[in-house]
Design a protein around this motif. Structure first.
Motif, PDB file in Angstrom:
ATOM      1  N   ILE A  96       0.854  -1.187   0.000  1.00 52.69           N
ATOM      2  CA  ILE A  96       0.000   0.000   0.000  1.00 52.69           C
ATOM      3  C   ILE A  96       0.891   1.239   0.000  1.00 52.69           C
ATOM      4  O   ILE A  96       1.861   1.319   0.757  1.00 52.69           O
ATOM      5  N   VAL A  97       0.568   2.199  -0.861  1.00 55.65           N
ATOM      6  CA  VAL A  97       1.268   3.487  -0.877  1.00 55.65           C
ATOM      7  C   VAL A  97       0.292   4.537  -0.361  1.00 55.65           C
ATOM      8  O   VAL A  97      -0.744   4.800  -0.980  1.00 55.65           O
ATOM      9  N   GLY A 163       9.751  -3.148  -9.894  1.00 58.90           N
ATOM     10  CA  GLY A 163       9.297  -4.503 -10.174  1.00 58.90           C
ATOM     11  C   GLY A 163       8.133  -4.980  -9.330  1.00 58.90           C
ATOM     12  O   GLY A 163       7.735  -6.144  -9.433  1.00 58.90           O
ATOM     13  N   SER A 164       7.570  -4.104  -8.502  1.00 57.44           N
ATOM     14  CA  SER A 164       6.502  -4.531  -7.590  1.00 57.44           C
ATOM     15  C   SER A 164       5.160  -3.927  -7.976  1.00 57.44           C
ATOM     16  O   SER A 164       5.075  -2.764  -8.363  1.00 57.44           O
ATOM     17  N   PRO A 165       4.075  -4.687  -7.849  1.00 59.76           N
ATOM     18  CA  PRO A 165       2.739  -4.101  -7.966  1.00 59.76           C
ATOM     19  C   PRO A 165       2.434  -3.283  -6.712  1.00 59.76           C
ATOM     20  O   PRO A 165       2.925  -3.609  -5.621  1.00 59.76           O
ATOM     21  N   VAL A 166       1.633  -2.221  -6.840  1.00 56.55           N
ATOM     22  CA  VAL A 166       1.299  -1.382  -5.690  1.00 56.55           C
ATOM     23  C   VAL A 166      -0.185  -1.018  -5.716  1.00 56.55           C
ATOM     24  O   VAL A 166      -0.831  -1.011  -6.769  1.00 56.55           O
ATOM     25  N   ASN A 167      -0.694  -0.710  -4.521  1.00 59.11           N
ATOM     26  CA  ASN A 167      -2.051  -0.198  -4.345  1.00 59.11           C
ATOM     27  C   ASN A 167      -1.965   1.213  -3.772  1.00 59.11           C
ATOM     28  O   ASN A 167      -1.394   1.408  -2.685  1.00 59.11           O
ATOM     29  N   LEU A 193      -1.921  -1.333  -9.393  1.00 62.36           N
ATOM     30  CA  LEU A 193      -3.068  -2.236  -9.481  1.00 62.36           C
ATOM     31  C   LEU A 193      -4.381  -1.532  -9.177  1.00 62.36           C
ATOM     32  O   LEU A 193      -5.398  -1.790  -9.811  1.00 62.36           O
ATOM     33  N   SER A 194      -4.363  -0.648  -8.178  1.00 57.56           N
ATOM     34  CA  SER A 194      -5.619  -0.023  -7.754  1.00 57.56           C
ATOM     35  C   SER A 194      -5.357   1.353  -7.167  1.00 57.56           C
ATOM     36  O   SER A 194      -4.245   1.662  -6.728  1.00 57.56           O
ATOM     37  N   LEU A 195      -6.398   2.162  -7.165  1.00 56.54           N
ATOM     38  CA  LEU A 195      -6.380   3.471  -6.507  1.00 56.54           C
ATOM     39  C   LEU A 195      -7.644   3.588  -5.667  1.00 56.54           C
ATOM     40  O   LEU A 195      -8.759   3.486  -6.187  1.00 56.54           O
ATOM     41  N   THR A 196      -7.467   3.784  -4.367  1.00 51.54           N
ATOM     42  CA  THR A 196      -8.588   4.028  -3.454  1.00 51.54           C
ATOM     43  C   THR A 196      -8.472   5.457  -2.957  1.00 51.54           C
ATOM     44  O   THR A 196      -7.474   5.822  -2.328  1.00 51.54           O
ATOM     45  N   VAL A 393     -10.366  -0.960   4.328  1.00 48.17           N
ATOM     46  CA  VAL A 393      -9.828  -0.702   2.988  1.00 48.17           C
ATOM     47  C   VAL A 393      -8.822  -1.792   2.616  1.00 48.17           C
ATOM     48  O   VAL A 393      -8.860  -2.343   1.500  1.00 48.17           O
ATOM     49  N   ALA A 394      -7.934  -2.132   3.556  1.00 47.91           N
ATOM     50  CA  ALA A 394      -6.933  -3.169   3.300  1.00 47.91           C
ATOM     51  C   ALA A 394      -7.593  -4.516   3.022  1.00 47.91           C
ATOM     52  O   ALA A 394      -7.221  -5.232   2.085  1.00 47.91           O
TER      53      ALA A 394
END
Length: 402
Positions: A96-97, A163-167, A193-196, A393-394
């Motif tokens: 998660i960012v 190289g990593s996927p992030v949310n 991958l996603s934006l919340t 959310v997580a």
């Protein structure tokens, strides 16, 4: 006689300990049986029962007696304490960012004295880590333009998340930064991958319009508007066109001299009604972010030229409170936005917060959403558990495959 008394006392102590141990074993056996971990055959071996008990999470709402501190949990979190993370929450598979809003930061204060530090995401970062999530707390220019903030965010992720996927989980203006990054920054060495978004002004805020019209802050540069429109057109064309538009934006950021107002719908603002001295100070008080948060810019410039990426999942939360008194810091903004767009949290309306798949509306003001504590005098607002919201959310990200 002393020996007899001592022997008698020792005997009583041994009897008391034995009775306590027996009662404890009986209680544990009864508890396991009531939870379904013991079958009809009560002779099941103890190690197998312990394994079963540790492998199945206990849901607090199903067994409230197992969490007698639940009522206290919410109150303590509001004061910055982090209680045990409930076992019915699940960490997402990918990092998660956390992306802050206007005037935001990661932390302030001396590293040598952590207790004196102020965190934008108070208790939230720690709770997510405790849940098992990997969390990156981003720090971008506090009052920079969307473009500047997005480019700084991209630099952070390029070095830390290669190289990593992030949310992305973004509060307020941070959601606009993320949308720009997703749509307009190419050749990323990480995958979004996603934006919340949490109360992000996707369609701007009438409060920024009010400041622009009455004080002259938030005036959009013609060069920025032209560059943004060119970038939107390039997004539909070739990579060469995208690169050309990106170069134009960099040129704009390096040379911001000469404010030129757009013609047509953008009328000159009224001079400040306060004093001529303030009118002279306005140019020094203005920041690029103010113009980017007006309803005009978001609706007519940013949104049409920032298309969603079909490979990314977009989720949004809104917030509102029934009333904020005028003497509170968010009181006047709440009234301004209420008159223009209805329900709001003191800075962003529900109408503006909706983007992508709308998840829910929470009863909280804008500052509650990042667990910011402050004294609320003269109005009664239901306690809001920000940490619980981020845990949800997580968990939602995990359930959606992220």
């Amino acid at each position: 006689m002393l020996m007899s008394a001592t022997s008698f006392l020792a005997s009583q102590i041994r009897s008391t300990i034995a009775a306590t141990v027996h009662s404890t074993n009986t209680l544990v056996t009864s508890l396991k049986s009531s939870l379904g971990y013991l079958g009809k055959d009560s002779s099941t071996s103890e190690p197998e029962n312990q394994s079963a008990l540790s492998s199945v999470p206990l849901r607090h709402e199903q067994y409230p007696s197992l969490q007698p501190w639940k009522g206290l949990d919410r109150r303590l979190k509001n004061y910055g304490y982090t209680m045990p993370v409930s076992s019915n929450y699940i960490a997402p598979r990918y990092p998660i960012v956390l992306c802050h809003g206007l005037f935001g930061f990661d932390k302030m204060g001396p590293d040598a004295i952590p207790h004196l530090q102020i965190h934008y995401w108070k208790g939230i970062h720690q709770a997510l880590n405790k849940l098992g999530a990997k969390v990156i707390v981003a720090r971008v220019p506090r009052t920079g333009s969307i473009i500047e903030r997005a480019e700084d965010l991209h630099k952070i992720l390029s070095t830390t998340m290669e190289g990593s996927p992030v949310n992305f989980v973004a509060h307020s203006m941070g959601g606009l930064d993320c949308r720009y990054l997703i749509s307009h920054i190419h050749n990323k060495n990480y995958e979004v991958l996603s934006l919340t978004t949490l109360s992000t002004p996707h369609r701007g805020s009438p409060m920024m319009d009010w400041f622009r019209d009455n004080f002259g802050v938030g005036l959009l540069l013609q060069s920025e508007e032209d560059a943004m429109r060119k970038l939107g057109e390039a997004a539909k064309l070739s990579k060469e066109a995208v690169q050309e538009a990106s170069d134009a934006l960099h040129s704009y950021l390096q040379n911001v001299a000469g404010r030129v107002m757009s013609s047509g719908y953008r009328a000159a603002p009224n001079p400040s009604p306060i004093s001529p001295l303030l009118n002279k100070l306005i140019p020094y008080l203005d920041t690029p972010a103010y113009a980017n948060l007006t309803t005009t810019y978001c609706k007519e410039v940013f949104n049409p030229n920032t298309p969603d990426d079909p490979r990314v999942s977009y989720y949004s939360y809104g917030a509102s409170v029934p009333q904020i008194p005028l003497w509170a810091p968010l009181g006047f903004p709440w009234e301004v936005i209420k008159a223009k767009e209805g329900e709001n949290d003191g800075l962003v309306s529900l109408q503006s917060a909706r983007w992508g798949e709308y998840v829910e509306t929470v009863e909280a003001d804008h500052w509650d959403l990042n667990n910011r504590w402050r004294l609320k005098i003269g109005y009664d607002q239901k306690p809001f558990d920000a940490i619980d919201m981020y845990m949800n959310v997580a968990t939602r990200l995990y359930n959606n495959g992220f």
